[in-house]
Write a protein that holds these residues in place. Structure first.
Motif, PDB file in Angstrom:
ATOM      1  N   ILE A 627      42.421  -3.814  48.824  1.00 41.74           N
ATOM      2  CA  ILE A 627      43.225  -4.950  49.264  1.00 41.74           C
ATOM      3  C   ILE A 627      42.756  -5.432  50.637  1.00 41.74           C
ATOM      4  N   PRO A 628      42.346  -6.701  50.696  1.00 46.01           N
ATOM      5  CA  PRO A 628      41.940  -7.251  51.998  1.00 46.01           C
ATOM      6  C   PRO A 628      43.151  -7.342  52.928  1.00 46.01           C
ATOM      7  N   ILE A 629      42.965  -6.914  54.158  1.00 43.32           N
ATOM      8  CA  ILE A 629      44.071  -6.921  55.121  1.00 43.32           C
ATOM      9  C   ILE A 629      44.575  -8.346  55.342  1.00 43.32           C
ATOM     10  N   ASP A 630      43.664  -9.299  55.304  1.00 42.61           N
ATOM     11  CA  ASP A 630      44.074 -10.696  55.501  1.00 42.61           C
ATOM     12  C   ASP A 630      45.121 -11.125  54.480  1.00 42.61           C
ATOM     13  N   ALA A 649      52.197  -1.529  61.361  1.00 43.34           N
ATOM     14  CA  ALA A 649      52.664  -0.810  60.171  1.00 43.34           C
ATOM     15  C   ALA A 649      51.500  -0.146  59.444  1.00 43.34           C
ATOM     16  N   LEU A 650      50.381  -0.897  59.315  1.00 45.71           N
ATOM     17  CA  LEU A 650      49.220  -0.342  58.616  1.00 45.71           C
ATOM     18  C   LEU A 650      48.702   0.886  59.353  1.00 45.71           C
ATOM     19  N   GLU A 651      48.767   0.809  60.659  1.00 47.85           N
ATOM     20  CA  GLU A 651      48.297   1.922  61.484  1.00 47.85           C
ATOM     21  C   GLU A 651      49.122   3.177  61.170  1.00 47.85           C
ATOM     22  N   LEU A 652      50.448   2.976  61.104  1.00 52.22           N
ATOM     23  CA  LEU A 652      51.353   4.096  60.800  1.00 52.22           C
ATOM     24  C   LEU A 652      51.092   4.647  59.401  1.00 52.22           C
ATOM     25  N   LEU A 653      50.925   3.746  58.455  1.00 51.04           N
ATOM     26  CA  LEU A 653      50.704   4.171  57.072  1.00 51.04           C
ATOM     27  C   LEU A 653      49.396   4.939  56.933  1.00 51.04           C
ATOM     28  N   LYS A 654      48.419   4.503  57.741  1.00 51.91           N
ATOM     29  CA  LYS A 654      47.126   5.188  57.710  1.00 51.91           C
ATOM     30  C   LYS A 654      47.280   6.593  58.275  1.00 51.91           C
ATOM     31  N   ARG A 655      48.043   6.649  59.371  1.00 51.91           N
ATOM     32  CA  ARG A 655      48.179   7.924  60.065  1.00 51.91           C
ATOM     33  C   ARG A 655      48.864   8.964  59.169  1.00 51.91           C
ATOM     34  N   ASP A 656      49.827   8.515  58.381  1.00 55.64           N
ATOM     35  CA  ASP A 656      50.512   9.527  57.568  1.00 55.64           C
ATOM     36  C   ASP A 656      49.909   9.660  56.171  1.00 55.64           C
ATOM     37  N   GLY A 657      48.794   8.969  55.958  1.00 58.80           N
ATOM     38  CA  GLY A 657      48.059   9.236  54.730  1.00 58.80           C
ATOM     39  C   GLY A 657      48.506   8.485  53.500  1.00 58.80           C
ATOM     40  N   GLN A 661      41.388   3.266  54.983  1.00 61.29           N
ATOM     41  CA  GLN A 661      40.616   2.043  55.204  1.00 61.29           C
ATOM     42  C   GLN A 661      39.144   2.311  54.931  1.00 61.29           C
ATOM     43  N   PRO A 662      38.676   2.021  53.714  1.00 63.05           N
ATOM     44  CA  PRO A 662      37.272   2.307  53.398  1.00 63.05           C
ATOM     45  C   PRO A 662      36.312   1.369  54.126  1.00 63.05           C
ATOM     46  N   GLN A 663      36.767   0.145  54.395  1.00 64.48           N
ATOM     47  CA  GLN A 663      35.938  -0.828  55.121  1.00 64.48           C
ATOM     48  C   GLN A 663      36.813  -1.507  56.167  1.00 64.48           C
ATOM     49  N   PRO A 664      36.226  -2.053  57.197  1.00 61.87           N
ATOM     50  CA  PRO A 664      37.028  -2.607  58.296  1.00 61.87           C
ATOM     51  C   PRO A 664      38.152  -3.541  57.835  1.00 61.87           C
ATOM     52  N   ASN A 665      37.916  -4.357  56.806  1.00 62.26           N
ATOM     53  CA  ASN A 665      38.940  -5.327  56.454  1.00 62.26           C
ATOM     54  C   ASN A 665      39.695  -5.018  55.165  1.00 62.26           C
ATOM     55  N   ILE A 666      39.452  -3.821  54.669  1.00 62.89           N
ATOM     56  CA  ILE A 666      40.023  -3.461  53.371  1.00 62.89           C
ATOM     57  C   ILE A 666      40.870  -2.200  53.522  1.00 62.89           C
TER      58      ILE A 666
END
Ligand code: ADP
Ligand code: MG
Length: 670
Positions: A627-630, A649-657, A661-666
């Motif tokens: 899913i593109p972040i845009d 929010a994305l940062e938090l979701l990433k942190r808790d797994g 983020q496989p690519q910078p914008n995805i």
């Protein structure tokens, strides 16, 4: 020895215990109890014979007693305290033990209704008028086959002697079993005054009892009426008595006691105990530390009005699959006292609490104890608790808080003790634990039940290079060299230490500890609200207050201290905080919020994170995994969420797994 000789010798024996016999009669008793050693010192030969041929000797004893001209009907003679060699484990009973006087111990698993049973019947021959007396010793009613006049069958029943009888199923208690052995069972018949209402209460399901009696083999009655070729063992009980769970049963030697006392002085004892919990499992120190406190347990309080406050603390582990929950539970079942490990899959309320079943032998009903009753005074450990049906879990409410189980079914009504600690594990409904959703909505359990737990720990499977490397190293090392696994204390020793602490130490709260807990409670409840929406700052309730006391008492027991000190209160607070931080933490408001656990509705349920998660789920369906972040930013702006908030929010979701983020914008969901 001639029968007349036996009668004479018993008479002699009873003469020297005349006082006891008269006392018993004055009380209205129907039996006299003797310690086997009393007979042994009085008449060793007779005592030996009693062990060899109990049925005839007990009969002789009764006749001899009857001949004493006592002001009472026939009294039964009962013996307890048989010699050690006659004490058998149920599994060790062999044919050589049949018809001998033996003693067994175990837990009452099932008790039937008390029913009258025919002991003898008198028949009349319609042809010649002759009467015949037949003893009814089998389970099937016997009729004479022929009369001396030559007539066969069709005799008239003119009289039968009845006696109250009850069938009890005894099960070996877990302490007597070695690892992995399944407990064996034995059916026991109790008769006469052994089933008086007063006695009956002392032999309720779940009670530990000691029984003396004679084991016989009986043919199983078939449904068709005949006899099966299979024989079963049944014990005719001579005496039954409940045994208090005492310290001796865990076999702590003097030397071990000294060792335990010495260790308790080590300032690092808590850490050392924690390090010995499931050493094959890497990490999860928080949980292991909490489990030690649970194993130690709090102290039960009984108020003057008879109400009780439980001392047992219940713990729930909820977590992703494959994070070693089952392994952990298995380990705890080895070191917890009187532990019963059951899997929620296939467990019913009957198996957990108690049930009424049909009794084949006496053709009535029987009360059967489930895991909670059998583990009274110990631990019930339930894996996959979420797999239990909702209706079945509802039976647990009473067991967890009131610590009793009441049952009213068929014509049986009973209240059974269940002072049992529960350690349970559950998998989240959706496969993975989601820190942003209320617990109640994630596991298949009513929130009222979830509320009964003192501590709830989520165990999450979050990919992390560092932790994963350590787990892998640890697990692979154990695969390579299983013998390299060294814990500070062996499971056997842990079990002894825990049992010793639980039985010997009843810590009392000190003033300092009370102050500490009170301060924490009041401050947390009155914490100034941080959010502009005015969230209710009531993160914990009185229930947690009691949990704190139990945890503090458990902490004092770790040191074998009779006083709950300030540092124990601090330990309790730390433990509760660690658990609340994970499950009762409202990430939106940055506050602890117990409502998330109890009512299932987080104060900020419509928080942005939840919205964004929903968005991601939608987009996954629409555009696929990547899913593109845009796209997210665009969709979110329609809901009034700014780009900055999305990134946060994305940062938090990433942190808790939840995502990565496989690519910078995805981003992708895990
Ligand atoms: P669960 O019951 O949580 O689904 P299991 O207890 O069946 O998980 O564990 C799965 C396997 O993974 C076990 O063999 C366990 O030993 C291993 N495992 C998982 N996490 C760890 C860990 N932190 N340390 C060591 N082994 C682990
Ligand atoms: Mg499992």
């Amino acid at each position: 020895m001639e029968t007349s000789d036996q009668l004479e010798r018993f008479r002699d024996f009873f003469e020297s215990y005349k006082e006891r016999i008269h006392e018993e009669i004055a009380k209205g008793g129907k039996s006299v109890l003797f310690d086997f050693n009393e007979l042994l010192t009085h008449d060793p030969e007779l005592a030996d014979l009693l062990l060899e041929d109990p049925e005839n000797l007990l009969k002789a004893a009764e006749i001899s007693l009857d001949n004493l001209d006592l002001p009472s009907d026939i009294l039964k003679v009962r013996f307890n305290n048989l010699p050690l060699v006659n004490k058998l484990r149920i599994r060790d009973i062999r044919s050589v033990h049949l018809d001998k006087f033996i003693a067994v111990e175990g837990l009452v698993r099932q008790t039937s209704d008390v029913r009258p049973q025919v002991t003898s019947a008198k028949f009349e021959c319609p042809s010649c008028g002759n009467t015949m007396l037949l003893l009814q010793i089998d389970t099937q009613f016997r009729e004479p086959s022929r009369c001396s006049c030559g007539r066969r069958g069709k005799f008239r029943l003119i009289h039968k002697d009845l006696i109250d009888a009850q069938r009890v199923v005894l099960e070996e208690s877990p302490e007597t079993l070695e690892g992995g052995e399944q407990p064996k069972r034995l059916a026991i018949f109790l008769k006469g005054d052994l089933v008086e209402p007063k006695m009956e209460r002392r032999t309720a399901p779940g009670t530990r009892v000691k029984i003396t009696g004679v084991v016989k083999e009986v043919a199983m009655p078939l449904r068709t009426g005949g006899h099966s070729t299979r024989y079963d063992l049944v014990m005719e009980s001579n005496y039954i008595e409940p045994i208090e769970e005492t310290f001796e049963e865990i076999n702590i030697t003097k030397k071990e006691e000294e060792e335990i006392l010495e260790l308790s002085k080590d300032p690092r004892i808590y850490q050392r105990l924690v390090a010995s919990v499931a050493p094959s499992i890497y990490g999860h120190e928080d949980i292991k530390a909490a489990l030690i406190l649970q194993l130690m347990g709090g102290v039960q309080k009984i108020h003057e009005d008879g109400t009780k406050r439980r001392g047992d603390m219940h713990v729930l582990l909820i977590g992703d699959p494959g994070v070693s929950k089952s392994q952990l539970l298995q380990f705890i079942s080895k070191i917890a006292p009187k532990a019963r490990l059951v899997s929620g899959k296939g467990a019913s309320s009957a198996g957990l609490t108690a049930t009424v079943v049909k009794d084949e032998f006496l053709r009535g009903w029987a009360l059967e104890a489930g895991a909670f009753v059998l583990a009274n005074g110990g631990f019930a450990i339930i894996d996959e608790m979420d797999k239990i049906n909702q209706e079945d879990t509802s039976a647990l409410h009473q067991a967890l808080e009131q610590q009793i189980i009441t049952i009213a079914k068929a014509n049986i009504q009973a209240t059974l003790k269940a002072q049992t600690t529960l350690l349970a594990a559950a998998n989240p409904k959706l496969g993975r634990f989601d820190p942003y959703l209320p617990i109640a909505s994630q596991i298949n359990m009513p929130s009222t039940l979830i509320n009964r737990f003192d501590l709830i720990f989520p165990i999450r499977d979050i990919p992390s290079r560092e932790f994963d490397t350590k787990v892998a190293t640890h697990v692979l090392m154990l695969q390579q060299k299983p013998e390299d696994l060294k814990a500070e204390f062996s499971p056997e020793f842990l079990k002894k230490y825990i049992s010793y602490a639980r039985q010997k130490i009843k810590p009392m709260l000190t003033k300092e500890a009370v102050e500490e807990i009170k301060d924490f409670y009041v401050n947390l409840r009155n914490m100034p609200s941080l959010s502009e929406e005015g969230l209710r700052p009531i993160p914990i309730s009185a229930r947690q207050l009691e949990a704190l006391v139990r945890l503090a008492e458990g902490s004092a027991r770790v040191r074998l201290s009779k006083k709950v000190a300030k540092k124990d209160a601090q330990m309790a607070i730390e433990t509760l905080k660690r658990c609340l931080m994970q499950v009762g933490f409202d990430p939106e408001s940055g506050q602890l919020d117990i409502d998330r656990i109890s009512t299932g509705i987080p104060t900020s349920q419509r928080s942005k994170i939840v919205k964004i998660q929903a968005l991601i789920n939608e987009l996954t369906k629409k555009v696929g995994k990547r899913i593109p972040i845009d796209d997210i930013i665009m969709e979110a702006s329609e809901q009034g969420i700014s780009e900055e908030q999305v990134n946060e929010a994305l940062e938090l979701l990433k942190r808790d797994g939840t995502i990565y983020q496989p690519q910078p914008n995805i981003i992708e969901k895990i």
